[in-house]
Structure formats: structure tokens, C-alpha cells
Write an enzyme that holds these catalytic residues in place. Structure first.
Site, PDB file in Angstrom:
ATOM      1  N   SER A 140       8.697   2.983  38.031  1.00  9.90           N
ATOM      2  CA  SER A 140       7.801   2.093  37.279  1.00  9.90           C
ATOM      3  C   SER A 140       6.935   2.895  36.302  1.00  9.90           C
ATOM      4  O   SER A 140       6.612   2.412  35.213  1.00  9.90           O
ATOM      5  CB  SER A 140       6.945   1.249  38.221  1.00  9.90           C
ATOM      6  OG  SER A 140       6.020   2.045  38.914  1.00  9.90           O
ATOM      7  N   ASN A 141       6.587   4.109  36.667  1.00 13.29           N
ATOM      8  CA  ASN A 141       5.834   4.947  35.712  1.00 13.29           C
ATOM      9  C   ASN A 141       6.716   5.396  34.553  1.00 13.29           C
ATOM     10  O   ASN A 141       6.243   5.490  33.420  1.00 13.29           O
ATOM     11  CB  ASN A 141       5.216   6.154  36.426  1.00 13.29           C
ATOM     12  CG  ASN A 141       3.928   5.785  37.127  1.00 13.29           C
ATOM     13  OD1 ASN A 141       2.914   5.558  36.480  1.00 13.29           O
ATOM     14  ND2 ASN A 141       3.978   5.677  38.448  1.00 13.29           N
TER      15      ASN A 141
ATOM     16  N   ARG B 122      14.637  26.023  46.893  1.00  9.58           N
ATOM     17  CA  ARG B 122      13.788  25.397  45.862  1.00  9.58           C
ATOM     18  C   ARG B 122      13.922  26.120  44.517  1.00  9.58           C
ATOM     19  O   ARG B 122      13.915  25.495  43.458  1.00  9.58           O
ATOM     20  CB  ARG B 122      12.327  25.448  46.349  1.00  9.58           C
ATOM     21  CG  ARG B 122      11.385  24.617  45.548  1.00  9.58           C
ATOM     22  CD  ARG B 122       9.984  24.626  46.141  1.00  9.58           C
ATOM     23  NE  ARG B 122       9.960  24.281  47.553  1.00  9.58           N
ATOM     24  CZ  ARG B 122      10.103  23.051  48.036  1.00  9.58           C
ATOM     25  NH1 ARG B 122      10.289  22.049  47.210  1.00  9.58           N
ATOM     26  NH2 ARG B 122      10.067  22.829  49.336  1.00  9.58           N
TER      27      ARG B 122
ATOM     28  N   MET C 127       9.284  13.451  43.783  1.00 10.87           N
ATOM     29  CA  MET C 127       8.786  13.765  45.116  1.00 10.87           C
ATOM     30  C   MET C 127       9.230  15.143  45.615  1.00 10.87           C
ATOM     31  O   MET C 127       9.291  15.384  46.820  1.00 10.87           O
ATOM     32  CB  MET C 127       9.197  12.673  46.112  1.00 10.87           C
ATOM     33  CG  MET C 127       8.725  11.282  45.703  1.00 10.87           C
ATOM     34  SD  MET C 127       6.960  11.182  45.287  1.00 10.87           S
ATOM     35  CE  MET C 127       6.289  10.785  46.887  1.00 10.87           C
ATOM     36  N   ARG C 128       9.525  16.063  44.697  1.00 17.12           N
ATOM     37  CA  ARG C 128       9.877  17.440  45.073  1.00 17.12           C
ATOM     38  C   ARG C 128       8.855  18.393  44.493  1.00 17.12           C
ATOM     39  O   ARG C 128       8.250  18.115  43.453  1.00 17.12           O
ATOM     40  CB  ARG C 128      11.251  17.828  44.520  1.00 17.12           C
ATOM     41  CG  ARG C 128      12.354  16.922  44.967  1.00 17.12           C
ATOM     42  CD  ARG C 128      12.780  17.226  46.382  1.00 17.12           C
ATOM     43  NE  ARG C 128      13.634  16.171  46.898  1.00 17.12           N
ATOM     44  CZ  ARG C 128      13.846  15.935  48.177  1.00 17.12           C
ATOM     45  NH1 ARG C 128      13.260  16.669  49.097  1.00 17.12           N
ATOM     46  NH2 ARG C 128      14.632  14.966  48.562  1.00 17.12           N
TER      47      ARG C 128
ATOM     48  N   LEU D  50       8.244  21.817  42.600  1.00 17.70           N
ATOM     49  CA  LEU D  50       8.979  22.760  41.754  1.00 17.70           C
ATOM     50  C   LEU D  50       8.555  24.186  42.093  1.00 17.70           C
ATOM     51  O   LEU D  50       7.391  24.448  42.423  1.00 17.70           O
ATOM     52  CB  LEU D  50       8.695  22.470  40.283  1.00 17.70           C
ATOM     53  CG  LEU D  50       9.239  21.131  39.767  1.00 17.70           C
ATOM     54  CD1 LEU D  50       8.722  20.848  38.362  1.00 17.70           C
ATOM     55  CD2 LEU D  50      10.772  21.096  39.808  1.00 17.70           C
TER      56      LEU D  50
ATOM     57  N   HIS E 136      -0.595  11.355  40.515  1.00 18.55           N
ATOM     58  CA  HIS E 136      -0.721  11.321  41.977  1.00 18.55           C
ATOM     59  C   HIS E 136      -1.592  10.125  42.380  1.00 18.55           C
ATOM     60  O   HIS E 136      -2.652   9.906  41.779  1.00 18.55           O
ATOM     61  CB  HIS E 136      -1.351  12.629  42.470  1.00 18.55           C
ATOM     62  CG  HIS E 136      -1.414  12.701  43.964  1.00 18.55           C
ATOM     63  ND1 HIS E 136      -0.295  12.895  44.748  1.00 18.55           N
ATOM     64  CD2 HIS E 136      -2.459  12.577  44.814  1.00 18.55           C
ATOM     65  CE1 HIS E 136      -0.655  12.891  46.024  1.00 18.55           C
ATOM     66  NE2 HIS E 136      -1.961  12.698  46.094  1.00 18.55           N
TER      67      HIS E 136
ATOM     68  N   GLU F 125      -2.087   3.524  37.118  1.00 18.65           N
ATOM     69  CA  GLU F 125      -1.169   4.597  36.684  1.00 18.65           C
ATOM     70  C   GLU F 125      -0.451   4.207  35.396  1.00 18.65           C
ATOM     71  O   GLU F 125      -0.330   5.009  34.467  1.00 18.65           O
ATOM     72  CB  GLU F 125      -0.132   4.893  37.775  1.00 18.65           C
ATOM     73  CG  GLU F 125      -0.695   5.537  39.024  1.00 18.65           C
ATOM     74  CD  GLU F 125       0.369   5.857  40.071  1.00 18.65           C
ATOM     75  OE1 GLU F 125       0.088   6.683  40.947  1.00 18.65           O
ATOM     76  OE2 GLU F 125       1.469   5.270  40.029  1.00 18.65           O
TER      77      GLU F 125
HETATM   78  C1  GAR Z   1       3.644   6.595  42.032  1.00 18.23           C
HETATM   79  O1  GAR Z   1       2.649   5.772  42.558  1.00 18.23           O
HETATM   80  C2  GAR Z   1       3.178   8.033  41.983  1.00 18.23           C
HETATM   81  O2  GAR Z   1       1.798   8.169  41.855  1.00 18.23           O
HETATM   82  C3  GAR Z   1       3.634   8.534  43.314  1.00 18.23           C
HETATM   83  O3  GAR Z   1       4.878   7.933  43.538  1.00 18.23           O
HETATM   84  C4  GAR Z   1       4.878   6.649  42.939  1.00 18.23           C
HETATM   85  C5  GAR Z   1       6.177   6.515  42.174  1.00 18.23           C
HETATM   86  O4  GAR Z   1       6.344   5.222  41.686  1.00 18.23           O
HETATM   87  N1  GAR Z   1       3.738   9.975  43.281  1.00 18.23           N
HETATM   88  C6  GAR Z   1       3.422  10.746  44.301  1.00 18.23           C
HETATM   89  O5  GAR Z   1       3.069  10.312  45.381  1.00 18.23           O
HETATM   90  C7  GAR Z   1       3.565  12.227  44.015  1.00 18.23           C
HETATM   91  N2  GAR Z   1       2.819  12.998  44.973  1.00 18.23           N
HETATM   92  P1  GAR Z   1       7.366   4.921  40.509  1.00 18.23           P
HETATM   93  O6  GAR Z   1       8.693   5.568  40.886  1.00 18.23           O
HETATM   94  O7  GAR Z   1       7.474   3.426  40.510  1.00 18.23           O
HETATM   95  O8  GAR Z   1       6.800   5.474  39.247  1.00 18.23           O
END
Ligand code: GAR
Length: 208
Positions: free
Chosen positions: A20-21, A72, A97-98, A100, A116, A181
Site C-alpha cells: 500500500s505504501n 544477508r 521486512m528484511r 540489509l 516504520h 504513512e
Molecule cells: C507498513 O505499515 C510499514 O510501516 C511496515 O509494514 C507495513 C507495510 O505495508 N514496515 C515495517 O514494519 C518495517 N519495520 P504495505 O506493504 O501495505 O506498504
């Protein structure tokens, strides 16, 4: 670096899930005034909706599967190879979610941006929304920051608070956080693309 027929800064957007971001960035980049061009979307696994969102907009997309790598550093090197091939000036982590490895930070100093779902330095790492709720905080929020070698730690570019309401579930609270976000992340990426962010130690100055 701006490449091609436009003046925009080329970026790679890294994703792991629903995207979504990424969608918010795609939508913002439809404005010709937006400072960044999404040159490529890189996912750490196949079949995530974020890849469909890239495809729907005819944006090149590549899977660099975490499961194909033995460590990694090798995984990070493969991502950096793709980023280099697309001549991007920065990496934008949109729900990636990885973690780097150092190689990426060396290749893109002050040019990797993460969003975040908490007010860092509170609740870094996974399940930030669930842990904030379980902790009983009354205010949490969104942090957009440059990435350094520690998890969710680099210089903070922008934060916005979100109040926790009684009866909130993780999903409901995360939904309100994501609304923020989707507004602030494109703003930061636009400023990055226009060269308006200057890092001074742990502080980030917005210039105009
Ligand atoms: C988002 O809310 C982002 O802040 C979080 O994952 C979600 C992804 O949503 N990121 C983390 O937790 C990173 N530590 P999206 O795939 O719909 O953008």
C-alpha cells in the site's frame, strides 16, 4: 542521479507484502512535479500484491528471494546489483521486512529511506504496532528515517503521532497509522528526489 528524459531522481522501491505504501508512491509519482521516478520494484519473495501493483503501472519489477540466499551479505549484494543495473540514486523501503547488510549502506550512504509504524526509537523491529498496543502507550505513530547499520535506527526525517483509542485492535490501529504513512512517505521521497534533505549527524535538515 537523474537518468533518461526526465529530471527526476531514479529510485528502487523494496517491498515484502501488500504494497500500500508502494501504491501511495506510484500515485504521487503520477504528478509530473514529483521528485522521484520508480525505476524498479524489488520484492524479497514472489507472488506478493506489491508486485501486481508495479505490473499494473508497467513498472519493472524483480524478485530477489531471500530464500535463495545463504546469507544477508549475498542477498544484499543481489539487491544492489539490480539497483545498479537500473542506475538508481536511492533505495526506498516500503514495507520491506528484511535487514540489509552493510554493503547497501556503503553503496547508498544517506540514500536508503525506510518507513516504520511507530515513533522510533520506541518499538523498532517487527510487530511494532502490536508491541506498542500491548505496552499500553497512548500515542504511537509513523517514522520515516534514513537507514544505517542498526535496525530502525538511522537519522529521523519525519515523524507523525497517532493517538491510540480505547478498543483499538492491532489491525484498526495499523490502519490509522498507514493512512498517515501514505501521506507522509511520498512527501519525504519527493523531498529526497529533489535533493532537499541534508543529514547532519543524527539530524536531518529540510532545505528549500
Ligand atoms: C507498513 O505499515 C510499514 O510501516 C511496515 O509494514 C507495513 C507495510 O505495508 N514496515 C515495517 O514494519 C518495517 N519495520 P504495505 O506493504 O501495505 O506498504
Amino acid at each position: 542521479m537523474s537518468v533518461g528524459t526526465t529530471e527526476r531522481t531514479r529510485i528502487a522501491v523494496l517491498v515484502s507484502g501488500s504494497g500500500s505504501n508502494l501504491q501511495a508512491l506510484i500515485d504521487a509519482s503520477l504528478d509530473p512535479d514529483f521528485g522521484a521516478e520508480i525505476a524498479v520494484v524489488i520484492a524479497d519473495r514472489p507472488h506478493v500484491s506489491a508486485l501486481d501493483r508495479a505490473a499494473a503501472q508497467d513498472i519493472d519489477h524483480v524478485v530477489v528471494a531471500w530464500s535463495d540466499f545463504f546469507d544477508r551479505a549475498a542477498f544484499t549484494a543481489a539487491i544492489c546489483d539490480v539497483a545498479r543495473r537500473y542506475e538508481v540514486a536511492g533505495l526506498v523501503l516500503a514495507g520491506f521486512m528484511r535487514i540489509l547488510a552493510r554493503g547497501a549502506i556503503e553503496q547508498y550512504p544517506d540514500a536508503i529511506i525506510n518507513v516504520h509504524p511507530a515513533l522510533l526509537p520506541a518499538f523498532p523491529g517487527a510487530d511494532a504496532v502490536g508491541r506498542a498496543l500491548a505496552h499500553g502507550v497512548t500515542v504511537t505513530g509513523v517514522t520515516v528515517h534514513f537507514v544505517d547499520e542498526q535496525v530502525d535506527h538511522g537519522p529521523i526525517i519525519l515523524q507523525e503521532a497517532v493517538a491510540v483509542r480505547s478498543g483499538d485492535t492491532v489491525a484498526v490501529l495499523h490502519g490509522r497509522i498507514q493512512k498517515i504513512e501514505h501521506r507522509v512517505f511520498p512527501r519525504v521521497v519527493d523531498a529526497f528526489g529533489k535533493g532537499l534533505l541534508r543529514v547532519e549527524g543524527r539530524r536531518v535538515e529540510w532545505t528549500s
